[in-house]
Design a protein around this motif. Structure first.
Motif, PDB file in Angstrom:
ATOM      1  N   ASP A 112      94.500  66.777  63.823  1.00 52.28           N
ATOM      2  CA  ASP A 112      95.763  66.294  63.907  1.00 52.28           C
ATOM      3  C   ASP A 112      96.800  66.928  62.909  1.00 52.28           C
ATOM      4  OD1 ASP A 112      97.674  64.772  66.046  1.00 52.28           O
ATOM      5  OD2 ASP A 112      98.109  63.759  64.127  1.00 52.28           O
ATOM      6  N   GLY A 113      97.620  67.511  63.502  1.00 53.54           N
ATOM      7  CA  GLY A 113      99.103  67.587  62.894  1.00 53.54           C
ATOM      8  C   GLY A 113      99.585  66.413  61.575  1.00 53.54           C
ATOM      9  N   LYS A 114      99.530  65.316  62.572  1.00 53.94           N
ATOM     10  CA  LYS A 114     100.065  64.431  61.179  1.00 53.94           C
ATOM     11  C   LYS A 114      99.317  63.814  60.176  1.00 53.94           C
ATOM     12  CE  LYS A 114     103.454  62.107  64.737  1.00 53.94           C
ATOM     13  NZ  LYS A 114     103.884  60.750  65.380  1.00 53.94           N
ATOM     14  N   ILE A 115      98.442  63.829  60.219  1.00 51.28           N
ATOM     15  CA  ILE A 115      96.533  63.465  59.292  1.00 51.28           C
ATOM     16  C   ILE A 115      96.721  64.374  58.622  1.00 51.28           C
ATOM     17  CG2 ILE A 115      94.090  63.182  59.698  1.00 51.28           C
ATOM     18  CD1 ILE A 115      94.304  62.625  62.402  1.00 51.28           C
ATOM     19  N   TYR A 116      96.774  65.771  59.510  1.00 56.43           N
ATOM     20  CA  TYR A 116      96.602  67.414  58.131  1.00 56.43           C
ATOM     21  C   TYR A 116      97.868  66.671  57.086  1.00 56.43           C
ATOM     22  CZ  TYR A 116      96.215  72.000  56.026  1.00 56.43           C
ATOM     23  OH  TYR A 116      95.976  72.846  55.449  1.00 56.43           O
ATOM     24  N   LEU A 117      98.867  66.279  57.895  1.00 53.33           N
ATOM     25  CA  LEU A 117     100.292  66.263  56.887  1.00 53.33           C
ATOM     26  C   LEU A 117      99.926  65.100  55.707  1.00 53.33           C
ATOM     27  CD1 LEU A 117     103.011  67.447  56.211  1.00 53.33           C
ATOM     28  CD2 LEU A 117     103.644  65.786  57.626  1.00 53.33           C
TER      29      LEU A 117
ATOM     30  N   PHE B 216     108.140  70.214  59.040  1.00 53.24           N
ATOM     31  CA  PHE B 216     109.733  70.992  59.531  1.00 53.24           C
ATOM     32  C   PHE B 216     110.229  71.227  61.360  1.00 53.24           C
ATOM     33  CE2 PHE B 216     107.269  73.084  55.208  1.00 53.24           C
ATOM     34  CZ  PHE B 216     108.542  72.781  54.743  1.00 53.24           C
ATOM     35  N   THR B 217     110.021  70.126  62.005  1.00 56.21           N
ATOM     36  CA  THR B 217     110.417  69.978  63.580  1.00 56.21           C
ATOM     37  C   THR B 217     112.181  69.934  62.973  1.00 56.21           C
ATOM     38  OG1 THR B 217     108.606  69.382  63.956  1.00 56.21           O
ATOM     39  CG2 THR B 217     110.638  68.955  65.669  1.00 56.21           C
TER      40      THR B 217
ATOM     41  N   ILE C  90     120.338  71.449  53.752  1.00 51.77           N
ATOM     42  CA  ILE C  90     119.031  73.041  53.689  1.00 51.77           C
ATOM     43  C   ILE C  90     118.631  72.523  54.990  1.00 51.77           C
ATOM     44  CG2 ILE C  90     117.597  73.728  52.794  1.00 51.77           C
ATOM     45  CD1 ILE C  90     119.716  74.615  51.235  1.00 51.77           C
ATOM     46  N   ALA C  91     118.819  73.046  55.625  1.00 55.12           N
ATOM     47  CA  ALA C  91     118.043  72.940  57.290  1.00 55.12           C
ATOM     48  C   ALA C  91     117.045  73.500  57.624  1.00 55.12           C
ATOM     49  CB  ALA C  91     119.143  72.795  58.793  1.00 55.12           C
ATOM     50  N   VAL C  92     115.302  73.492  58.051  1.00 53.45           N
ATOM     51  CA  VAL C  92     114.592  74.210  58.631  1.00 53.45           C
ATOM     52  C   VAL C  92     113.868  73.294  59.062  1.00 53.45           C
ATOM     53  CG1 VAL C  92     112.621  75.063  57.704  1.00 53.45           C
ATOM     54  CG2 VAL C  92     114.284  74.673  55.740  1.00 53.45           C
ATOM     55  N   GLY C  93     113.955  73.965  60.823  1.00 48.87           N
ATOM     56  CA  GLY C  93     113.753  73.218  61.763  1.00 48.87           C
ATOM     57  C   GLY C  93     114.059  73.623  63.094  1.00 48.87           C
ATOM     58  N   ASP C  94     113.696  73.239  64.304  1.00 48.78           N
ATOM     59  CA  ASP C  94     114.228  73.734  65.386  1.00 48.78           C
ATOM     60  C   ASP C  94     115.888  73.752  65.933  1.00 48.78           C
ATOM     61  OD1 ASP C  94     111.802  73.808  66.093  1.00 48.78           O
ATOM     62  OD2 ASP C  94     111.166  71.263  66.887  1.00 48.78           O
ATOM     63  N   TYR C  95     116.259  73.378  64.739  1.00 49.61           N
ATOM     64  CA  TYR C  95     117.841  73.645  65.387  1.00 49.61           C
ATOM     65  C   TYR C  95     118.544  74.786  64.317  1.00 49.61           C
ATOM     66  CZ  TYR C  95     117.402  69.698  67.432  1.00 49.61           C
ATOM     67  OH  TYR C  95     117.801  68.206  68.128  1.00 49.61           O
ATOM     68  N   GLY C  96     117.600  75.272  63.527  1.00 54.76           N
ATOM     69  CA  GLY C  96     117.872  76.185  62.804  1.00 54.76           C
ATOM     70  C   GLY C  96     117.401  76.127  61.515  1.00 54.76           C
ATOM     71  N   CYS C  97     117.357  77.605  60.350  1.00 57.66           N
ATOM     72  CA  CYS C  97     117.545  77.543  59.001  1.00 57.66           C
ATOM     73  C   CYS C  97     118.872  77.999  58.803  1.00 57.66           C
ATOM     74  CB  CYS C  97     115.816  78.052  59.035  1.00 57.66           C
ATOM     75  SG  CYS C  97     114.279  77.796  60.048  1.00 57.66           S
ATOM     76  N   TYR C  98     119.312  77.109  57.503  1.00 56.93           N
ATOM     77  CA  TYR C  98     119.945  77.177  56.740  1.00 56.93           C
ATOM     78  C   TYR C  98     120.736  76.210  56.036  1.00 56.93           C
ATOM     79  CZ  TYR C  98     122.104  73.675  59.955  1.00 56.93           C
ATOM     80  OH  TYR C  98     121.771  72.558  61.170  1.00 56.93           O
ATOM     81  N   SER C  99     122.285  77.313  54.812  1.00 57.54           N
ATOM     82  CA  SER C  99     122.343  76.751  54.133  1.00 57.54           C
ATOM     83  C   SER C  99     123.819  76.126  55.113  1.00 57.54           C
ATOM     84  CB  SER C  99     122.517  76.829  53.033  1.00 57.54           C
ATOM     85  OG  SER C  99     122.917  78.271  53.532  1.00 57.54           O
TER      86      SER C  99
ATOM     87  N   ALA D 173     103.028  76.453  56.782  1.00 56.76           N
ATOM     88  CA  ALA D 173     103.512  78.015  56.348  1.00 56.76           C
ATOM     89  C   ALA D 173     104.942  78.651  56.596  1.00 56.76           C
ATOM     90  CB  ALA D 173     102.645  78.799  56.360  1.00 56.76           C
ATOM     91  N   TRP D 174     105.033  78.670  57.705  1.00 52.43           N
ATOM     92  CA  TRP D 174     106.294  79.632  57.744  1.00 52.43           C
ATOM     93  C   TRP D 174     108.198  78.801  57.406  1.00 52.43           C
ATOM     94  CZ3 TRP D 174     110.677  75.987  60.898  1.00 52.43           C
ATOM     95  CH2 TRP D 174     111.163  77.190  61.242  1.00 52.43           C
ATOM     96  N   GLY D 175     107.975  77.239  57.819  1.00 54.89           N
ATOM     97  CA  GLY D 175     109.019  75.904  56.617  1.00 54.89           C
ATOM     98  C   GLY D 175     108.047  75.915  55.467  1.00 54.89           C
ATOM     99  N   LEU D 176     107.095  76.451  54.625  1.00 56.10           N
ATOM    100  CA  LEU D 176     106.836  76.256  53.585  1.00 56.10           C
ATOM    101  C   LEU D 176     108.031  77.418  52.608  1.00 56.10           C
ATOM    102  CD1 LEU D 176     103.816  75.378  53.151  1.00 56.10           C
ATOM    103  CD2 LEU D 176     105.136  73.746  51.921  1.00 56.10           C
TER     104      LEU D 176
END
Length: 252
Positions: free
Chosen positions: A110-115, A137-138, A155-164, A207-210
């Motif tokens: 499960d994603g939460k368990i993995y994190l 990274f949601t 610094i934003a990384v997620g569903d709303y975009g990846c930006y500074s 991996a993408w978020g990292l």
């Protein structure tokens, strides 16, 4: 042998902890809940929390709740708990816990368990900065100071975009500039390790978020480009702890 009568937990004298640990081995949920409340109350740890780590390491060989609790305790080891010598005595237990947490990382969790396991592995390794910062990274945000103009860059990384951006509390994230994610082969150190594990275990989103978190950003104020993880660490990282000696490494 631990003299629990000389230690305190979140609610006072820690004399109840040994009995709760014994009951929790049988997966007594009330005992487990009380251990969480006494040993890691709202993320705060005490000398009793640290003293419990070797026993938790032993229980964690068969029961996941003990690994979760030990990880939360390890994540707070740099708090002012007044038990530095006890931390040094727990070095072997922390190393054992790290090995167990890393070994349980696998695909299909499960994603939460993995994190949670990933964050615990970092905590047991003394990397409390990334224990606290690592996210799914949601909808992830961190703040880093621009090394050139000292502006606080969001610094934003997620569903709303990846930006500074430079955050305005009335207007929101103004002047958004796309991040420059690192290529996987460019990653080093902790970023490389985490990315390799995420790829190995099929955690594509992680991996993408990292690659973004350990990539580069452009300052919307002065236009300079900087490494996100480097500047975030420079502003937020506590002094690294030497678990084997019981003090911060910069005190050597």
């Amino acid at each position: 042998m631990i003299d629990w009568s000389t230690l305190h937990d979140a609610y006072g004298p820690a004399h109840a902890i040994p009995g709760l640990l014994d009951r929790a081995i049988g997966r007594d949920q009330e005992a487990i809940d009380r251990l969480w409340g006494r040993l890691c109350h709202q993320g705060t740890i005490t000398p009793a929390s640290i003293a419990a780590l070797p026993k938790l390491a032993d229980i964690a060989k068969t029961e996941d709740w003990a690994l979760d609790l030990a990880g939360a305790i390890a994540g707070g080891l740099l708090q002012p708990h007044g038990a530095d010598e006890e931390v040094a005595r727990c070095a072997a237990a922390l190393a054992e816990l790290r090995t167990m947490a890393a070994a349980r990382l696998r695909s299909g969790l499960d994603g939460k368990i993995y994190l949670g396991l990933l964050r615990a592995t970092l905590a047991f390794d003394g990397q409390t900065l990334w224990f606290e910062a690592l996210d799914d990274f949601t909808d992830s945000f961190v703040t880093a100071a621009c090394p050139h103009c000292d502006a606080p860059v969001t610094i934003a990384v997620g569903d709303y975009g990846c930006y500074s951006s430079i955050r305005d509390w009335n207007l929101g994230d103004v002047h958004q500039i796309p991040l420059r994610p690192a290529a996987p082969h460019e990653l080093t150190g902790t970023g490389r390790m985490l990315h390799e594990w995420a790829v190995r275990d099929g955690r594509q989103r992680l991996a993408w978020g990292l690659t973004h978190l350990f990539g580069q950003a452009e300052c919307p104020g002065c236009g300079s480009v900087f490494g996100i993880a480097d500047e975030y660490a420079a502003a937020n990282a506590p002094a690294p702890w030497d678990f084997a000696r019981g003090h911060t490494k910069d005190a050597l």
